[in-house]
Design a protein around this motif. Structure first.
Motif, short mmCIF file in Angstrom:
data_model
loop_
_atom_site.label_atom_id
_atom_site.label_comp_id
_atom_site.label_asym_id
_atom_site.label_seq_id
_atom_site.Cartn_x
_atom_site.Cartn_y
_atom_site.Cartn_z
N LYS A 182 -4.67 6.78 -2.56
CA LYS A 182 -5.13 5.48 -2.06
C LYS A 182 -6.60 5.53 -1.64
O LYS A 182 -7.38 4.63 -1.96
N ALA A 186 -10.00 3.78 -3.72
CA ALA A 186 -10.88 2.86 -3.02
C ALA A 186 -12.34 3.29 -3.06
O ALA A 186 -13.19 2.60 -2.50
N ASP A 210 -0.68 -0.40 -5.50
CA ASP A 210 -1.17 -1.44 -4.58
C ASP A 210 -2.69 -1.41 -4.47
O ASP A 210 -3.35 -2.46 -4.50
N GLU A 211 -3.24 -0.22 -4.32
CA GLU A 211 -4.70 -0.11 -4.18
C GLU A 211 -5.41 -0.52 -5.46
O GLU A 211 -6.45 -1.18 -5.43
N GLN A 215 -8.45 -3.16 -6.23
CA GLN A 215 -9.72 -2.71 -6.80
C GLN A 215 -10.05 -3.42 -8.11
O GLN A 215 -11.22 -3.66 -8.41
#
Length: 278
Positions: A182, A186, A210-211, A215
């Motif tokens: 994660k 990012a 999810d990340e 992005q």
């Protein structure tokens, strides 16, 4: 572990280059402007004036429209950055707002702008333009520019992460890989993340998916909301707004081979993001 980093391109600026100046322009009010909206009765003749502000030919602002008023007040201030304020030309062009179009009402041109923190305002005659031969009245306006304090040159250059290889570290486990994945995803400059044979499981897949949705601006399916990966602990949602990712986001290659515990749900989520982030 393999970590590759490079110099931050955004930090490689010419430290001898002159910084931009801040130009502040004020349009306070006008009086006795030309009538553009005619009516049978003289008391109904007026204009709906507003001012368009241009610096060196580029529009930087516009006042509000004041209805039926030949001596309007705007109290308008706009700021912009310029490279050479001493040579800049400010055009304050007055227009009469109509339903479909606008009629020119003349303009005021500001040259040889003074240096200062606040605009130097004074009454200036409205001049005729090529599209308005009957301009009248005057404009209470002015401008001034200031320079930011020059910072001493930096002796260091920031570095940014480009490649992170952590493969063949099965002891990292699912929770460790999830946190690393994660955080790595990012990192805007990262182009390759290798977590092969690191013990990645559903938590890694869910967190990474999810990340990556954030992005690469991929909309998360509603079915994902509130669903935790098997074995994952409940976490408090971070409601703080995040800065948007860079646009476009650099390509990111992720290696997850020989992580047999990922599970179908995590694989499907990652495949969903990969398909929509191309």
């Amino acid at each position: 572990y393999v970590i590759a980093a490079g110099l931050d391109a955004h930090n490689n600026v010419n430290e001898n280059e002159e910084p931009l100046s801040l130009l502040s322009i004020s349009v306070q009010k006008a009086e006795n402007l030309v009538i553009k909206d005619w009516a049978l009765q003289s008391k109904n003749r007026s204009s709906d004036p507003y001012v368009v502000v241009k610096v060196d030919g580029k529009k930087v602002g516009k006042t509000q429209v004041v209805k039926k008023n030949l001596s309007p007040e705007w109290n308008y201030v706009v700021e912009c950055e310029v490279r050479a304020p001493q040579d800049s030309v400010v055009e304050l062009k007055i227009w009469d707002k109509d339903l479909a179009t606008s009629d020119a009402m003349g303009a005021v041109i500001l040259r040889d702008l003074p240096r200062g923190e606040e605009p130097v305002v004074e009454w200036r005659d409205v001049e005729c333009t090529s599209d308005c031969k009957d301009a009248s009245g005057r404009l209470y306006c002015g401008a001034a520019w200031s320079k930011p304090e020059r910072k001493p040159p930096s002796s260091t250059k920031r570095r940014h992460l480009e490649v992170l290889v952590l493969k063949d570290n099965p002891d990292l486990g699912d929770r460790g890989c999830a946190a690393l994945a994660k955080a790595a995803a990012a990192t805007p400059s990262l182009s390759r993340l290798d977590l092969a044979r690191c013990g990645c499981g559903p938590q890694t897949g869910f967190a990474l998916a999810d990340e990556l949705c954030f992005q690469f601006s991929v909309e998360r399916p509603r079915a994902w909301i509130g669903v935790r990966a098997p074995g994952a602990e409940e976490e408090e949602l971070d409601t703080k707004p995040r800065p948007p990712p860079p646009d476009p986001r650099p390509h990111l290659s992720i290696g997850l081979s020989r992580n047999f515990e990922l599970g179908n749900d995590a694989i499907n989520r990652l495949a969903y993001v990969a398909e929509r982030s191309k």
